[in-house]
Design an enzyme around this catalytic site. Structure first.
Site, short mmCIF file in Angstrom:
data_model
loop_
_atom_site.label_atom_id
_atom_site.label_comp_id
_atom_site.label_asym_id
_atom_site.label_seq_id
_atom_site.Cartn_x
_atom_site.Cartn_y
_atom_site.Cartn_z
N LYS A 1 -3.24 -1.32 -1.65
CA LYS A 1 -4.24 -1.30 -2.72
C LYS A 1 -3.75 -0.40 -3.85
CE LYS A 1 -7.67 0.21 -0.14
NZ LYS A 1 -7.18 0.09 1.24
N GLU B 1 1.33 6.83 -2.77
CA GLU B 1 1.95 5.81 -1.91
C GLU B 1 2.27 4.54 -2.71
OE1 GLU B 1 0.53 6.97 2.59
OE2 GLU B 1 -0.57 5.37 1.58
N THR C 1 5.80 5.69 1.08
CA THR C 1 5.52 5.73 2.52
C THR C 1 6.38 4.72 3.25
OG1 THR C 1 3.77 5.75 4.19
CG2 THR C 1 3.63 4.05 2.48
N HIS D 1 5.12 5.77 11.73
CA HIS D 1 6.27 5.97 10.85
C HIS D 1 7.54 6.44 11.55
CE1 HIS D 1 3.22 6.37 7.31
NE2 HIS D 1 3.51 5.11 7.60
N GLU E 1 1.72 13.75 3.37
CA GLU E 1 0.60 13.45 4.27
C GLU E 1 1.10 13.36 5.69
OE1 GLU E 1 -1.57 9.95 3.24
OE2 GLU E 1 -1.59 10.38 1.09
N ASP F 1 -15.17 9.68 18.91
CA ASP F 1 -15.52 9.33 17.54
C ASP F 1 -16.74 10.15 17.13
OD1 ASP F 1 -16.09 8.19 15.12
OD2 ASP F 1 -16.44 6.17 15.87
N ASP G 1 -18.65 10.44 14.37
CA ASP G 1 -19.81 9.87 13.69
C ASP G 1 -20.14 8.46 14.17
OD1 ASP G 1 -17.80 8.38 12.52
OD2 ASP G 1 -17.97 9.32 10.55
N SER H 1 -16.26 8.87 8.30
CA SER H 1 -14.90 9.37 8.37
C SER H 1 -14.14 8.64 9.45
CB SER H 1 -14.90 10.88 8.67
OG SER H 1 -13.59 11.32 8.94
#
Length: 897
Positions: free
Chosen positions: A148, A195, A234, A268, A293, A302, A304, A408
Site C-alpha cells: 500500500k 517501506e 523491507t 525476513h 522496525e 490476544d 483485545d 491492535s
C-alpha cells in the site's frame, strides 16, 4: 558519516575499550565488571558504541492515552511513557506522519490518527524526556507499506505524475519539518517514505520514485542540515533485492545517508543474512544502515480479542526462532542489535556503519477486550483511533481497512503487558551495553521432534530418541539432562500419524517427544510427471502447436520445469505418454494446472487430462483459474490384463490463452482402512483417570502410565486393528488391577481432658498425646510437635471446639475431635474480663496468635479458646467426621516456632 558524541564507557580496570578500524578508531562500550541483576538474561554485545541507537516507534501513543491507557514501570507505578523509555535505555523514538488521516467531518482513520500536528505533540514530549526523534513520512493518508502506497487525498488530481508529486513532497516535507524545528524538537533523522519497496506516494518505477526521494531529501537538507536522511525498504530475505535498490539509488543520484530495513524474524530470514545484505550496501555505497522496525511476541494470547498478526500469519517454524516470552523478546532484540553492530566500519571513518535498531510499537497495548462484539470497545476505537483502523478508514482504503478494521494486531508483541505494565524485556536496549543476569530457575525443555515413514521399523524410530536434552534456565545457562522415555509406548505405532510420548529427566523435569510418521509415497508409474529431467522428455510425445516442456520458474507446481502452453492464435496441442507393465487393477491419474485466458478470465474446459485402457477413455478437465491458482484433475483408471495405460493432456484454447500442466501422476488406488471402534478403550482410559493416585505406590502407577501412553499412541495411528484395541484395553485393565495400595499411616490421639473453659490453652505436649505409624516395620511412635499440626475450629454453636490433628508426613491422615467448652466465671488468666464474666485470652483471627500472657508455652503447638458464648456442660470426647461442624469454618493453624 556519524560522530560519537557520548562518553566512552570505561571498563572496570579503568582502561577504555578501543576497536581498531581501517584508517581510524572508534570508542565502544565494555561490559561492566558484573552484569546487572534483572528478570531476563542478556549478554552484553562486545564492541557496541555508546551511541548505538536503541529506538522505539510509539506512534500510537497519543490515541492510547486518549483511550484511557496508562503506562506503568515494573513496580506497577504509572509513569509518562517517554520518561519510562528513557529510564529503560531507549535513546530515540520514531514517529510516523500521515498527511490527512481523517474524513471530511473529522473522523480519524485510526492507527493513532497521526498527522503532523499529533506527531509534533509527541515529538515535543520525547525531546523533553531527552530522546532524539526520527520523523517517518509515509506520504499517504494512512498505512504505507510494500502493498500500500496510496496517494494522499489532496494529491489525487496528479496521481502518477512524478514531477508534480516530487514538488509537492518537497513543499510538504519542508513545511512540516519547519514546524518541528521551530518547536525545538531534537530531530536526528527523517525518513523519506515507509517501506518503499516498489512505490512511494502512488509513484512507481525508479525514475519517478527517485525524483520523490530526492525532493524529500532536499527539503530535509534545507531545514535540518544535521539530520540524517533515511530511505526505508523491507524484505531483506529476498536475494539481490537490497543490492538492486542501493544500486538504483546510486544510479539516480539520490542524496541520502541511511539505508534502513525492516526485519521481522517471522518473515525476513536470518540475522546472518540481514548482516550480509546491509554490509554489502554499506561497503559498496559508503552508507550507514539500520533496522527501522523489528519485534517479537511474548505471548500468543490476544489482548483485545480482535486477532493478531502473530501467530495468524506465520508458520510454526518461524515461531521457534526465539521463545514466546519476555526473555524471547530480549533474545530477539539482542540478536538484531548484534547483527547490525556486526556491519562494522566499511569506509574507514572510525565509526560503525550499523547505526542501531528501532522496535516497532512496543506500547500498542489493548484499549479494551471483547473485540467487535464489545460495542463500547468499538466506539473507543472509532472515537480515539487506538486500533489499527477505524470503520471510517474504509473510505480511503476499502480493500483492507474497510474490511478488517479493528484493534491492535500487535498487542502480544508489545514490551508492556495487556494492562500497560512494563515487561522484563523493556530495558533490553540498556542491557545490551551492561549485560543482565537473572536467577538460575528452570523454565522449560524444548519438545523433541522426530520424523519417520510408515516403512521405518519401530526400533529405528526408538533409536532417534535423544538420551540427553538441554534444560533451559531463566539466566540463560542451559543444563544437559539425561532422559528416561516411555519408549515402550512406541511399540503401538500403527501407520501414519502424529504420536506423542513423555519422558522424565534425571532432574525430574518433564519432556515430550512428537513422532511424525508419514505414509510412504505410493509408486508413481508416470516417468518424470514433473518434467524436471530433460533426459526424460523423450517419454512424452507432444503434438500440435503452443506446447513445450520448458523451465518456467514461478509458474511450475513442482520444481522449475513444466508443460507450458501459449500461442498468439487459437491453438490445440496434446502431450502423451504410454505406460506398460502395470499390474491389472484400479489406479488414480492426477495432474495440476494453472493459467488463464488473454483477459485473465478463467477457462474451465479448454484443457483435459485423460487415460485410455483397453480402448476405453476416461477424462477430467484441467481448469485454468488464474496465475498459480492450481487446479487438480483426478481420473479413475482401470488397467486390464495387457497392463497398458496411455495418458494424455490435451488443449484446445483461444488466442493468447496461457498456462502450465505439472505433477502428472499415476498411482495404484488404495482403500482407506475402516478403523475399529475405540469406545471400550476410551472407557478404560476414562476409568483410569478417576483413580486417586495418592493412594497407590509409584511403581504400580508407573505401569498404569505406561499402559495409558500405549493407548495414546495407538489412538493417534491410522491403521490399528480391533485386536490392537483389545490388547491395549487389557494393558490398561491389568495395570488398574495391579495398583498397589500405599502403606497408610495411622494416627491415635489421646486427650488428657475433654472439657475446656474459655481462655484455656490446648497444649500438644500435655493435653494431647499423639501416637502415629509411618510405615510398615516402624511400629507405633510418639510424635513430637513438629511432626503433626493442629487445626482449631471455633465456629461450633457456643458449645464445643473442634480440634483436628494432621500427620505432617501424610496430610491425608487426619483425626478430628470435639471438645466441650464452658465459660470461665472468674477473671480468666490474667487478661482481664470482657465485662460479662467471660474473661480470658483470645486468638487473633488473622494471625492465629494467642495472647502470650495466657500461660501457653510459645514454642509448642498451642491454641487458646476464645469466647464461644454461653456456658455449656461437658460433652465428653467424641470422634467426628471432617466437615460436620455447622456455620462458617474458621481454621486457625499454629506451627512450632
Amino acid at each position: 558519516m556519524r560522530r560519537n558524541t557520548a562518553l566512552t564507557r570505561i571498563m572496570a580496570s579503568g582502561v577504555a575499550a578501543i576497536m581498531l578500524c581501517a584508517g581510524g578508531t572508534f570508542t565502544v562500550n565494555a561490559a561492566e565488571e558484573e552484569p546487572v541483576k534483572a528478570d531476563v538474561s542478556v549478554k552484553a554485545i562486545q564492541g557496541l558504541s555508546d551511541d548505538f541507537i536503541g529506538g522505539m516507534d510509539v506512534s500510537s501513543m497519543l490515541s492510547l492515552e486518549e483511550s484511557g491507557v496508562t503506562f506503568k514501570n515494573a513496580n506497577g507505578e504509572v509513569e509518562d511513557l517517554f520518561t519510562l523509555l528513557k529510564e529503560s535505555g531507549v535513546n530515540y523514538v520514531r514517529l510516523r506522519v500521515w498527511n490527512d488521516p481523517f474524513t471530511a467531518d473529522g473522523q480519524g482513520y485510526g492507527g493513532g490518527n497521526v498527522n503532523a500536528d499529533r506527531a509534533l505533540t509527541m515529538a515535543k514530549r520525547a525531546t523533553a524526556a531527552g530522546l532524539k526523534v526520527l520523523v517517518d513520512f509515509h506520504y499517504s493518508d494512512f498505512w504505507a507499506d510494500p502493498s500500500k502506497q496510496q496517494v494522499p487525498k489532496a494529491w489525487k488530481s496528479f496521481e502518477g505524475d512524478a514531477d508534480k508529486t516530487a514538488d509537492t513532497v518537497y513543499d510538504y516535507t519542508k513545511q512540516t519539518l519547519t514546524t518541528f524545528k521551530q518547536a525545538g524538537v531534537d530531530v536526528g533523522m527523517v525518513q523519506v517514505g515507509n517501506e518503499t519497496t516498489a512505490k512511494i506516494a502512488g509513484i512507481s518505477g525508479w525514475d519517478g520514485m527517485s525524483k520523490v526521494f530526492s525532493a524529500g531529501s532536499k527539503a530535509i537538507r534545507e531545514v535540518l542540515p544535521e539530520a540524517k536522511v533515511v530511505i526505508h525498504f523491507t524484505n531483506p530475505e529476498k536475494a539481490g533485492t537490497y543490492a538492486t535498490y542501493a544500486k538504483q539509488l546510486s544510479n539516480h543520484n539520490v542524496d541520502y545517508d541511511v539505508f534502513a530495513s525492516s526485519y521481522y524474524p517471522f518473515w525476513h530470514g536470518t540475522t546472518e543474512n540481514l548482516t550480509s545484505v546491509l554490509k554489502n550496501v554499506a561497503s559498496t555505497y559508503k552508507k550507514d544502515v539500520m533496522v527501522a522496525e523489528t519485534s517479537w511476541a511474548y505471548t500468543l494470547d490476544d489482548g483485545d480479542d480482535d486477532s493478531n498478526t502473530v501467530p495468524s500469519k506465520v508458520t510454526a517454524d518461524n515461531l521457534k526462532k526465539y521463545d514466546i516470552s519476555p526473555q524471547g523478546q530480549a533474545d530477539e532484540i539482542r540478536a538484531v542489535a548484534e547483527a547490525v553492530n556486526n556491519i562494522g566500519d566499511n569506509d574507514g571513518d572510525g565509526e560503525n556503519d550499523g547505526l542501531g535498531v528501532f522496535y516497532w510499537e512496543p506500547a500498542w497495548v489493548p484499549v479494551g477486550t471483547g473485540g467487535k462484539d464489545n460495542a463500547e470497545l468499538v466506539d473507543t476505537w472509532n472515537k480515539y483511533g487506538g486500533g489499527w483502523a477505524t470503520e471510517a478508514a474504509g473510505e480511503y482504503d476499502p480493500n483492507d481497512a474497510g474490511l478488517y478494521w479493528g484493534g491492535s494486531g500487535v498487542d502480544n508483541q508489545a514490551l508492556f503487558d495487556f494492562d500497560g505494565k512494563a515487561l522484563a524485556s523493556l530495558p533490553t536496549f540498556k542491557y545490551i551495553h551492561t549485560g543482565a543476569v537473572t536467577d538460575h530457575v528452570f523454565t522449560k525443555i524444548d519438545p523433541v521432534e522426530i520424523t519417520a515413514t510408515d516403512s521405518d521399523s519401530i526400533d529405528a524410530i526408538k533409536a532417534q530418541l535423544p538420551s540427553e536434552v538441554a534444560a533451559h534456565y531463566q539466566d540463560g545457562v542451559d543444563e544437559t539432562e539425561t532422559v528416561t522415555w516411555q519408549s515402550a509406548a512406541l511399540d503401538w505405532i500403527r501407520g501414519a500419524g502424529t504420536y506423542t510420548i513423555t519422558g522424565t529427566t534425571n532432574a525430574g523435569h518433564d519432556v515430550t517427544v512428537t513422532v511424525t510418521v508419514t505414509a510412504t509415497p505410493a509408486k508413481d508409474y508416470v516417468t518424470d510427471g514433473s518434467f524436471e529431467n530433460a533426459e526424460n522428455d523423450k517419454n512424452w510425445t507432444i503434438a500440435g502447436t503452443g506446447a513445450s516442456i520448458t523451465e518456467d520458474s514461478g509458474n511450475a507446481a513442482d520444481g522449475k520445469r513444466a508443460l507450458k502452453f501459449w500461442a498468439s492464435d487459437a491453438y490445440s496441442f496434446s502431450a502423451t505418454q504410454t505406460i506398460t507393465g502395470l499390474e491389472p487393477g484400479e489406479y488414480v491419474l492426477t495432474a495440476m494446472s494453472q493459467g488463464a485466458a488473454a483477459d485473465n478470465a478463467a477457462i474451465t474446459d479448454g484443457v483435459a487430462l485423460s487415460a485410455t485402457t483397453d480402448g476405453k477413455t476416461t477424462s477430467d478437465a484441467l481448469e485454468l483459474n488464474g496465475w498459480v491458482k492450481f487446479d487438480t484433475a483426478t481420473v479413475p483408471v482401470t488397467v486390464g490384463a495387457d497392463g497398458t495405460a496411455t495418458i494424455t493432456i490435451t488443449g484446445n484454447l483461444p488466442a493468447d490463452a496461457w498456462g502450465n500442466v505439472d505433477k502428472v501422476s499415476l498411482v495404484k488406488k488404495t482403500e482407506t482402512p475402516v478403523k475399529p471402534s475405540t469406545e471400550n478403550l476410551d472407557k478404560a482410559v476414562a476409568e483410569a483417570g478417576k483413580i486417586n493416585r495418592d493412594e497407590y505406590t509409584n511403581e504400580s502407577l508407573a505401569k498404569l502410565d505406561q499402559a495409558l501412553a500405549a493407548a495414546d499412541v495407538l489412538l493417534a495411528g491410522s491403521t490399528y486393528t480391533e485386536q490392537d484395541v483389545n490388547d491395549v484395553i487389557k494393558l490398561v485393565a491389568d495395570a488398574i488391577a495391579g495398583l498397589a495400595q500405599k502403606e497408610v499411616s495411622s494416627l491415635t490421639v489421646t486427650p488428657s481432658k475433654t472439657t475446656y473453659q474459655v481462655g484455656d490453652a490446648i497444649d500438644a505436649d500435655h493435653d494431647l498425646k499423639v501416637v502415629g505409624n509411618y510405615s510398615a516395620g516402624m511400629g507405633n511412635v510418639t510424635l513430637s510437635a513438629d511432626q503433626f499440626t493442629l487445626d482449631y475450629d471455633f465456629s461450633a454453636p457456643a458449645d464445643a471446639a473442634k480440634v483436628t490433628v494432621t500427620l505432617k508426613s501424610n496430610p491425608n491422615v487426619t483425626e478430628t475431635y470435639t471438645v466441650a467448652v464452658t465459660a470461665r466465671a472468674e477473671g480468666g488468666s490474667g487478661n482481664g474480663s470482657d465485662g460479662a464474666g467471660n474473661g480470658g485470652a483470645t486468638i487473633n483471627p488473622d494471625t492465629g496468635e494467642g495472647d502470650k500472657t495466657n500461660g501457653a508455652n510459645s514454642d509448642k503447638i498451642t491454641g487458646v479458646l476464645s469466647n464461644t458464648g454461653s456456658a455449656v456442660t461437658a460433652v465428653g470426647l467424641a470422634v467426628v467426621v471432617l466437615g460436620v461442624a455447622g456455620g462458617v469454618s474458621l481454621a486457625l493453624r499454629r506451627k512450632r516456632s
